[in-house]
Design a protein around this motif. Structure first.
Motif, mmCIF file in Angstrom:
data_model
loop_
_atom_site.group_PDB
_atom_site.id
_atom_site.type_symbol
_atom_site.label_atom_id
_atom_site.label_comp_id
_atom_site.label_asym_id
_atom_site.label_seq_id
_atom_site.Cartn_x
_atom_site.Cartn_y
_atom_site.Cartn_z
ATOM 1 N N THR A 45 0.848 -1.185 0.000
ATOM 2 C CA THR A 45 0.000 0.000 0.000
ATOM 3 C C THR A 45 0.885 1.237 0.000
ATOM 4 O O THR A 45 1.906 1.285 0.687
ATOM 5 N N ILE A 56 -2.752 0.839 -4.284
ATOM 6 C CA ILE A 56 -2.579 -0.561 -3.891
ATOM 7 C C ILE A 56 -1.880 -1.297 -5.025
ATOM 8 O O ILE A 56 -2.308 -1.224 -6.176
ATOM 9 N N PHE A 77 -8.378 -6.025 2.716
ATOM 10 C CA PHE A 77 -8.735 -4.632 2.473
ATOM 11 C C PHE A 77 -9.257 -3.986 3.748
ATOM 12 O O PHE A 77 -8.889 -2.860 4.091
ATOM 13 N N VAL A 81 -6.656 -1.151 4.500
ATOM 14 C CA VAL A 81 -7.020 0.049 3.740
ATOM 15 C C VAL A 81 -8.232 0.738 4.358
ATOM 16 O O VAL A 81 -8.136 1.851 4.873
#
Length: 232
Positions: A45, A56, A77, A81
């Protein structure tokens, strides 16, 4: 004004097979560099200069045939993220080089986060911060997304999004966290001088849709989003 630009290299290389012998491969140089660094690593990332935006780079597992990549995994994810649920996936084809789409967003209660990737060709992908109270309100960040690199851009709610194609017949696919809603489908002028996006030379205003030709400037945009503090 901070921004991030990363144009992929385009060369070909000789890839070693498992016995150590070299085979001529038609894989691009960008894949070679990614494979060398990430064959045994996790997905990478890369936070962009504006809080919340994340590039990404999936791990590519390659051999002389090509590569395999896991392009999305929900639990990864969520952990690395953003903890969101995707409910819809969209895809567009842009035939001409220099096609501009955007800048677009949806307002509450149908706001959307977007996970964008280019599955054919390459695009210059842009997000503009329209969150009131954000230290980067009105600023933009851009990154080149390409089928070669398999990279993606996460754009949370509170950003206007658009792109310019860098190759013919570009196919762009993106997951969103909210369903499309016509009444909340809004936009921002692609060439607002107060934002000052440095579009690539290929950008062709003649490709804009009728709707995108009349989108408002940032100074005329109503208050739609508030900055909620730094993302993880």
């Amino acid at each position: 004004m901070p921004h991030f630009v990363a144009f992929p290299a385009r060369r070909f290389f000789a890839l070693q097979n498992r016995t150590g012998n070299q085979r001529t491969s038609r894989l691009p140089f960008a894949h070679r560099e990614i494979l060398k660094k990430k064959r045994h690593s996790s997905v990478e990332t890369k936070p962009l200069p504006i809080d919340g935006l994340v590039e990404i780079q999936p791990k590519l597992l390659g051999d002389a045939r090509g590569y395999f990549a896991e392009t999305f995994r929900q639990n990864w994810f969520d952990a690395h993220v953003a903890d969101v649920d995707f409910v819809q996936e969209n895809q567009s084809l842009s035939s001409a080089v220099g096609t501009i789409r955007g800048l677009h967003f949806q307002s509450h209660p149908h706001a959307q986060g977007k996970l964008v990737r280019c599955v054919q060709g390459a695009i210059f992908d842009v997000a503009v911060d329209i969150r009131k109270g954000s230290p980067t309100f009105g600023q933009w960040a851009g990154v080149t997304l390409s089928a070669e690199s398999c990279n993606q851009l996460w754009i949370p709610e509170g950003f206007a999004h658009g792109f310019c194609t860098l190759a013919p017949d570009c196919i762009v696919s993106y997951k969103v966290t909210g369903y499309y809603n016509r009444d909340h489908d809004l936009g921002l002028s692609w060439n607002d001088p107060d934002i000052g996006i440095a579009w690539p030379a290929e950008a062709d205003a003649g490709t804009l849709s009728a709707k995108d030709q009349t989108q408002p400037t940032l100074s005329a945009l109503p208050h739609y989003f508030d900055y909620q503090g730094e993302a993880r």
